[in-house]
Scaffold this active site. Structure first.
Site, PDB file in Angstrom:
ATOM      1  N   HIS A 270      11.452  16.404 -23.442  1.00 38.85           N
ATOM      2  CA  HIS A 270      12.119  17.251 -24.498  1.00 38.85           C
ATOM      3  C   HIS A 270      10.982  18.386 -25.093  1.00 38.85           C
ATOM      4  O   HIS A 270       9.865  17.913 -25.063  1.00 38.85           O
ATOM      5  CB  HIS A 270      12.544  16.349 -25.690  1.00 38.85           C
ATOM      6  CG  HIS A 270      13.817  15.950 -25.049  1.00 38.85           C
ATOM      7  ND1 HIS A 270      14.573  15.062 -26.043  1.00 38.85           N
ATOM      8  CD2 HIS A 270      14.486  15.674 -23.930  1.00 38.85           C
ATOM      9  CE1 HIS A 270      15.694  14.638 -25.514  1.00 38.85           C
ATOM     10  NE2 HIS A 270      15.528  14.762 -24.012  1.00 38.85           N
TER      11      HIS A 270
ATOM     12  N   GLU B 251      10.313  19.183 -27.932  1.00 38.57           N
ATOM     13  CA  GLU B 251       9.640  18.922 -29.065  1.00 38.57           C
ATOM     14  C   GLU B 251       8.302  17.934 -28.786  1.00 38.57           C
ATOM     15  O   GLU B 251       7.312  17.835 -29.221  1.00 38.57           O
ATOM     16  CB  GLU B 251      10.394  17.954 -30.027  1.00 38.57           C
ATOM     17  CG  GLU B 251      11.631  18.794 -30.688  1.00 38.57           C
ATOM     18  CD  GLU B 251      12.980  18.504 -29.553  1.00 38.57           C
ATOM     19  OE1 GLU B 251      13.979  18.156 -30.120  1.00 38.57           O
ATOM     20  OE2 GLU B 251      13.018  18.395 -28.404  1.00 38.57           O
TER      21      GLU B 251
ATOM     22  N   CYS C  40      16.442  14.862 -30.913  1.00 41.64           N
ATOM     23  CA  CYS C  40      17.331  13.659 -30.743  1.00 41.64           C
ATOM     24  C   CYS C  40      16.551  12.500 -31.744  1.00 41.64           C
ATOM     25  O   CYS C  40      15.545  12.633 -32.019  1.00 41.64           O
ATOM     26  CB  CYS C  40      17.175  13.313 -29.300  1.00 41.64           C
ATOM     27  SG  CYS C  40      15.716  12.991 -28.662  1.00 41.64           S
TER      28      CYS C  40
ATOM     29  N   CYS D 203      12.845  12.150 -30.184  1.00 47.04           N
ATOM     30  CA  CYS D 203      11.913  13.146 -30.660  1.00 47.04           C
ATOM     31  C   CYS D 203      11.632  12.962 -32.298  1.00 47.04           C
ATOM     32  O   CYS D 203      10.519  13.115 -32.722  1.00 47.04           O
ATOM     33  CB  CYS D 203      12.252  14.553 -30.255  1.00 47.04           C
ATOM     34  SG  CYS D 203      12.580  14.858 -28.557  1.00 47.04           S
TER      35      CYS D 203
END
Length: 155
Positions: free
Chosen positions: A81, A83, A109, A112
């Site tokens: 991801h 992040e 999410c 993260c």
């Protein structure tokens, strides 16, 4: 500058996130993230496969093939991801992100979110939601400020 107004800092940083998201190699969602402290960009990230590994635009989407709904079974994906990539880049280059803010095109999410909390990030700005209610609960419990920017905040 004439009639044009300067963008707010929030608009400026979110516009950069949108540009960063264009580097994404995910077939389902393009996400961009930046970590900011004292109005300075410390690290950036977009979603895609790890360095040196074939991207989903080359191999196809595992999650799509397995019909995995958004927000579920995050481990079944070749990609990292945005992040996560921003946090990893900060660590890779020895940059402290404690007390920083994260700007992201999407609400993080739960995976993260756990990384964001432990990295010491204290504020999140995002544009679009995400199908993961656990992340909202954990962010609230950890006292991380979450701010949704509306499209009007970016004009």
């Amino acid at each position: 500058m004439g009639d044009q107004e300067r963008p707010s800092w929030e608009t400026y940083f979110m516009d950069i996130c949108i540009l960063i998201a264009k580097r994404s190699t995910c077939l389902r969602r393009s996400v961009g993230a930046i970590i900011v402290k004292n109005k300075r960009i410390l690290a950036t990230g977009y979603n895609g496969a790890p360095s040196g590994v074939a991207h989903c635009i080359e191999t196809g989407c595992m999650r799509e093939n397995l019909k995995i709904p958004s927000g579920e079974r995050h481990e079944l994906c070749r990609g990292i991801h945005a992040e996560q990539n921003a946090i990893i880049q900060a660590a890779f280059h020895g940059v402290s992100i404690e007390g920083a803010a994260l700007f992201c095109t999407n609400l993080p999410c739960s995976i993260c979110t756990k990384m964001i909390i432990n990295a010491g990030i204290k504020k999140i700005y995002y544009l679009n939601g995400y199908a993961d209610s656990m992340s909202k609960d954990m962010l609230r419990e950890a006292d991380v400020q979450v701010i949704k920017l509306n499209s009007g905040d970016r004009e």
